[in-house]
Design a protein around this motif. Sequence first.
Motif, PDB file in Angstrom:
ATOM      1  N   GLY A 165     100.971 -33.375  50.963  1.00 15.29           N
ATOM      2  CA  GLY A 165     101.584 -34.299  52.091  1.00 15.29           C
ATOM      3  C   GLY A 165     102.934 -33.901  51.829  1.00 15.29           C
ATOM      4  O   GLY A 165     103.702 -34.897  52.636  1.00 15.29           O
ATOM      5  N   ASP A 166     102.896 -32.674  53.055  1.00 14.45           N
ATOM      6  CA  ASP A 166     103.812 -32.205  53.594  1.00 14.45           C
ATOM      7  C   ASP A 166     103.928 -32.726  55.284  1.00 14.45           C
ATOM      8  O   ASP A 166     103.427 -32.001  56.094  1.00 14.45           O
ATOM      9  N   VAL A 167     103.933 -33.997  55.207  1.00 12.77           N
ATOM     10  CA  VAL A 167     103.775 -34.850  56.693  1.00 12.77           C
ATOM     11  C   VAL A 167     104.961 -33.377  58.143  1.00 12.77           C
ATOM     12  O   VAL A 167     103.908 -33.826  58.829  1.00 12.77           O
ATOM     13  N   ARG A 168     105.807 -33.798  58.065  1.00  9.40           N
ATOM     14  CA  ARG A 168     106.602 -33.019  58.401  1.00  9.40           C
ATOM     15  C   ARG A 168     106.250 -31.099  59.251  1.00  9.40           C
ATOM     16  O   ARG A 168     105.996 -31.106  59.857  1.00  9.40           O
ATOM     17  N   SER A 169     105.060 -30.721  57.964  1.00  3.54           N
ATOM     18  CA  SER A 169     104.701 -29.861  58.388  1.00  3.54           C
ATOM     19  C   SER A 169     103.615 -29.671  59.046  1.00  3.54           C
ATOM     20  O   SER A 169     102.567 -29.424  60.075  1.00  3.54           O
ATOM     21  N   ARG A 170     103.320 -30.953  58.844  1.00  2.00           N
ATOM     22  CA  ARG A 170     102.034 -31.412  59.281  1.00  2.00           C
ATOM     23  C   ARG A 170     101.889 -31.680  61.601  1.00  2.00           C
ATOM     24  O   ARG A 170     101.166 -31.248  62.099  1.00  2.00           O
ATOM     25  N   SER A 171     102.553 -32.400  61.166  1.00  2.00           N
ATOM     26  CA  SER A 171     103.322 -32.780  62.570  1.00  2.00           C
ATOM     27  C   SER A 171     103.664 -31.287  63.673  1.00  2.00           C
ATOM     28  O   SER A 171     103.012 -31.214  64.717  1.00  2.00           O
ATOM     29  N   VAL A 172     104.756 -30.734  62.711  1.00  2.00           N
ATOM     30  CA  VAL A 172     104.744 -29.254  63.346  1.00  2.00           C
ATOM     31  C   VAL A 172     103.222 -28.526  63.705  1.00  2.00           C
ATOM     32  O   VAL A 172     103.238 -27.318  64.621  1.00  2.00           O
ATOM     33  N   THR A 173     102.233 -28.066  62.946  1.00  2.00           N
ATOM     34  CA  THR A 173     101.367 -27.460  63.073  1.00  2.00           C
ATOM     35  C   THR A 173     100.172 -28.113  64.017  1.00  2.00           C
ATOM     36  O   THR A 173      99.888 -27.943  64.659  1.00  2.00           O
ATOM     37  N   LEU A 174     100.705 -29.493  63.694  1.00  2.00           N
ATOM     38  CA  LEU A 174      99.564 -30.666  65.141  1.00  2.00           C
ATOM     39  C   LEU A 174     100.054 -30.167  66.341  1.00  2.00           C
ATOM     40  O   LEU A 174      99.678 -29.615  67.439  1.00  2.00           O
ATOM     41  N   SER A 175     101.557 -29.561  66.709  1.00  2.00           N
ATOM     42  CA  SER A 175     101.934 -29.631  68.145  1.00  2.00           C
ATOM     43  C   SER A 175     101.545 -28.478  68.549  1.00  2.00           C
ATOM     44  O   SER A 175     101.059 -28.320  70.343  1.00  2.00           O
TER      45      SER A 175
END
Length: 167
Positions: free
Chosen positions: A54-64
């Motif tokens: 549920g680490d949405v910030r890291s998900r955002s960075v990884t998607l970028s």
Amino acid sequence: RREEALPVYERLGDVRSRAVTMGKIADVFQARGELDEALRIRREEALPVYERLGDVRSRSVTLSRIAGALIARGGLTDGRIQEIYEALAESFAIAQKLGLRDGIGYVGMQLAQVLAIGGMRDEALAVLSDAENALRSLQHVQMLANVQQLRERISAMTINDRTPPNY
């Protein structure tokens, strides 16, 4: 990192630190131009962990970063623009929801370019305005100058112009 750090995290059961380290390994592959391996690591070894945690910030960075690798691989011209758009749009939405001004600024600039390439000039300019506001609040002078240049390029695009405005 593979020989020293990863085994320690695996012994400890520290899946987040392992995923972060795998992301750093992917950064090295990407810097070397080994984009397929960088993409594989991000998609298969990092992103699923952040989703489970549920680490949405890291998900955002990884998607970028996935979008960046796809772009570096020629994805804007080889039919992967939808995939790039989806990764950037989700990353941008997460950054907005969490109030991550650096993510709004950086990802917003990328997303605006992809939208402009897709012929969505008004949407691109709206995203660019959000990016500009975030960068202004960070007082990031150079990035603000880049936003202004990008705004001028996007504004000057014709409806049939699909040339990337900044890549």
